[in-house]
Design a protein around this motif. Structure first.
Motif, PDB file in Angstrom:
ATOM      1  N   ARG A   6       3.455  -3.968  -0.843  1.00  0.00           N
ATOM      2  CA  ARG A   6       2.838  -5.229  -1.225  1.00  0.00           C
ATOM      3  C   ARG A   6       1.323  -5.189  -1.020  1.00  0.00           C
ATOM      4  NH1 ARG A   6       7.605  -7.000   1.234  1.00  0.00           N
ATOM      5  NH2 ARG A   6       6.591  -7.704   3.147  1.00  0.00           N
ATOM      6  N   LEU A   7       0.891  -4.546   0.051  1.00  0.00           N
ATOM      7  CA  LEU A   7      -0.541  -4.399   0.269  1.00  0.00           C
ATOM      8  C   LEU A   7      -1.182  -3.560  -0.834  1.00  0.00           C
ATOM      9  CD1 LEU A   7      -0.670  -3.811   4.134  1.00  0.00           C
ATOM     10  CD2 LEU A   7      -1.624  -5.767   2.885  1.00  0.00           C
ATOM     11  N   ARG A   8      -0.469  -2.562  -1.302  1.00  0.00           N
ATOM     12  CA  ARG A   8      -1.001  -1.719  -2.372  1.00  0.00           C
ATOM     13  C   ARG A   8      -1.198  -2.527  -3.655  1.00  0.00           C
ATOM     14  NH1 ARG A   8       2.666   1.833  -2.121  1.00  0.00           N
ATOM     15  NH2 ARG A   8       1.646   2.980  -0.438  1.00  0.00           N
ATOM     16  N   LEU A   9      -0.306  -3.462  -3.921  1.00  0.00           N
ATOM     17  CA  LEU A   9      -0.466  -4.311  -5.097  1.00  0.00           C
ATOM     18  C   LEU A   9      -1.720  -5.182  -4.969  1.00  0.00           C
ATOM     19  CD1 LEU A   9       3.220  -5.495  -5.740  1.00  0.00           C
ATOM     20  CD2 LEU A   9       1.975  -3.677  -6.913  1.00  0.00           C
ATOM     21  N   VAL A  10      -1.928  -5.747  -3.780  1.00  0.00           N
ATOM     22  CA  VAL A  10      -3.125  -6.564  -3.568  1.00  0.00           C
ATOM     23  C   VAL A  10      -4.377  -5.697  -3.704  1.00  0.00           C
ATOM     24  CG1 VAL A  10      -4.336  -8.085  -1.980  1.00  0.00           C
ATOM     25  CG2 VAL A  10      -1.844  -8.121  -2.053  1.00  0.00           C
ATOM     26  N   ARG A  11      -4.343  -4.525  -3.115  1.00  0.00           N
ATOM     27  CA  ARG A  11      -5.483  -3.608  -3.185  1.00  0.00           C
ATOM     28  C   ARG A  11      -5.832  -3.276  -4.635  1.00  0.00           C
ATOM     29  NH1 ARG A  11      -6.628   1.988  -3.116  1.00  0.00           N
ATOM     30  NH2 ARG A  11      -8.342   2.560  -1.710  1.00  0.00           N
ATOM     31  N   ASP A  12      -4.817  -3.023  -5.446  1.00  0.00           N
ATOM     32  CA  ASP A  12      -5.067  -2.695  -6.851  1.00  0.00           C
ATOM     33  C   ASP A  12      -5.675  -3.870  -7.605  1.00  0.00           C
ATOM     34  OD1 ASP A  12      -4.087  -0.175  -6.392  1.00  0.00           O
ATOM     35  OD2 ASP A  12      -2.146  -0.504  -7.360  1.00  0.00           O
ATOM     36  N   MET A  13      -5.249  -5.082  -7.275  1.00  0.00           N
ATOM     37  CA  MET A  13      -5.853  -6.252  -7.918  1.00  0.00           C
ATOM     38  C   MET A  13      -7.315  -6.412  -7.509  1.00  0.00           C
ATOM     39  SD  MET A  13      -2.997  -9.301  -8.109  1.00  0.00           S
ATOM     40  CE  MET A  13      -2.763  -9.457  -6.337  1.00  0.00           C
ATOM     41  N   VAL A  14      -7.593  -6.200  -6.230  1.00  0.00           N
ATOM     42  CA  VAL A  14      -8.972  -6.306  -5.756  1.00  0.00           C
ATOM     43  C   VAL A  14      -9.845  -5.275  -6.466  1.00  0.00           C
ATOM     44  CG1 VAL A  14     -10.486  -6.040  -3.746  1.00  0.00           C
ATOM     45  CG2 VAL A  14      -8.323  -7.271  -3.526  1.00  0.00           C
ATOM     46  N   ARG A  15      -9.325  -4.089  -6.652  1.00  0.00           N
ATOM     47  CA  ARG A  15     -10.093  -3.038  -7.340  1.00  0.00           C
ATOM     48  C   ARG A  15     -10.452  -3.456  -8.754  1.00  0.00           C
ATOM     49  NH1 ARG A  15      -8.605   2.128 -10.249  1.00  0.00           N
ATOM     50  NH2 ARG A  15     -10.360   3.560  -9.919  1.00  0.00           N
ATOM     51  N   ILE A  16      -9.478  -3.936  -9.500  1.00  0.00           N
ATOM     52  CA  ILE A  16      -9.740  -4.361 -10.876  1.00  0.00           C
ATOM     53  C   ILE A  16     -10.731  -5.513 -10.906  1.00  0.00           C
ATOM     54  CG2 ILE A  16      -8.687  -5.411 -12.921  1.00  0.00           C
ATOM     55  CD1 ILE A  16      -6.153  -3.769 -12.273  1.00  0.00           C
TER      56      ILE A  16
END
Length: 333
Positions: A6-16
């Motif tokens: 779940r943290l990885r999903l948030v991280r990917d959104m922050v990156r975009i």
């Protein structure tokens, strides 16, 4: 999903978000990116949730709002930025611009600006996978406006008839340029129910809930992979910026500041952080760290793009790359 997932999903959104906000500012201030740009700021959960449910060997196709699916699928960031600057080092050789991204190594098959264009292309790829007997899935992103195109209905019909491994992802951001759904579609109708009419599975999800999107996408992708036929996901979301370009447009005639503000309050990154706060009280610190990391990353990508050469004028009428079969990219299955 584990907390790390779940943290990885948030991280990917922050990156975009960091990438697109940086590019939007540079686009407006520098005037060096001479390509139409369609930003997904506010819509990050759709691309991240769906692409995280796919394998690297699966192939994603996108419409004109292409940066987020490209990055979520693992597309090369410096090549994306160089493409916006029109440089030879761009992912399409500087010839395609923002709306014609491609990264075969990452499983991003391409994007295009014509409404609904890539929907039948994805169906064609899925047909090839079915004929080859390979466990691969094609996914195609498109907006609510594309659901009114004939290609959309023809593609759904063909995919359902042949039980093809394709997932149709409708990013319903409520507008086709400046026309709301109410001005284009009869009352009481919905996009996902049209897919049911073709005998395929379909579901409607809160497109700003990255965890719900991921769960629905994982079910759809694995069902398609198991040859249970196609699946359509209608993801309700909202773009914060103008249809094309880097600016805010809530002062225009077609939507109000209050409407935009109400969707900003439903920010997918903020909502995901709130959902994780009980499990990870440090989530805000993580997001701040990620923002700094990705701001630096996109800055280096911009430097790479600026340093690149423009395509030679004698080659401008040549394709950026030779035609390629839809081969499985290297890496994990």
């Amino acid at each position: 999903m584990t907390i790390l997932d779940r943290l990885r999903l948030v991280r990917d959104m922050v990156r975009i978000r960091c990438v697109e906000e940086t590019l939007a500012d540079l686009y407006r201030d520098e005037q060096l990116m001479r390509t139409p740009t369609h930003f997904s700021i506010g819509q990050e959960a759709t691309s991240v949730g769906v692409c995280a449910a796919s394998r690297r060997t699966d192939v994603v196709y996108s419409a004109h709002r292409s940066h987020a699916p490209y990055l979520a699928k693992g597309g090369d960031l410096p090549a994306l930025v160089a493409e916006l600057y029109g440089k030879e080092t761009g992912c399409a050789g500087g010839r395609g611009g923002s709306v014609h991204l491609v990264d075969h190594a990452a499983g991003f098959g391409g994007s295009a600006a014509i409404l609904g264009e890539m929907i039948p292309v994805a169906v064609g790829a899925a047909w090839a996978f079915a004929m080859e007997g390979t466990p691969r899935v094609a996914l195609t992103f498109f907006g609510d406006g594309a659901s009114e195109e004939g290609a959309f209905h023809e593609s759904l019909n063909f995919a359902a008839l042949h039980r093809l491994p394709v997932v149709f992802v409708c990013e319903n951001n409520q507008y086709s340029i400046a026309s709301p759904l109410s001005a284009r579609q009869p009352p009481g109708t919905s996009i996902w129910r049209r897919a049911l009419g073709y005998g395929m599975r379909a579901s409607r999800i809160d497109g700003n809930d990255v965890f719900a999107v991921h769960d629905a996408a994982r079910t759809a992708v694995e069902s398609a992979r198991a040859r249970h036929g196609p699946h359509l996901l209608e993801l309700d979301t909202y773009r914060w910026r103008e249809h094309v370009g880097p600016n805010w447009d809530e002062d225009g005639a077609y939507r109000t500041h209050a409407e935009v503000a109400s969707w900003i309050e439903r920010c997918p990154i903020h909502s995901a952080a709130e959902a994780l706060r009980g499990e990870d009280p440090t989530i805000d610190d993580r997001i701040d760290t990620w923002r700094a990391e990705f701001t630096d990353e996109v800055g280096r990508a911009v430097d790479f793009a600026r340093a690149g050469a423009f395509p030679d004028v004698t080659d401008l009428l040549l394709g950026a790359c030779e035609p390629q079969p839809i081969a499985a990219p290297a890496g994990r299955n």
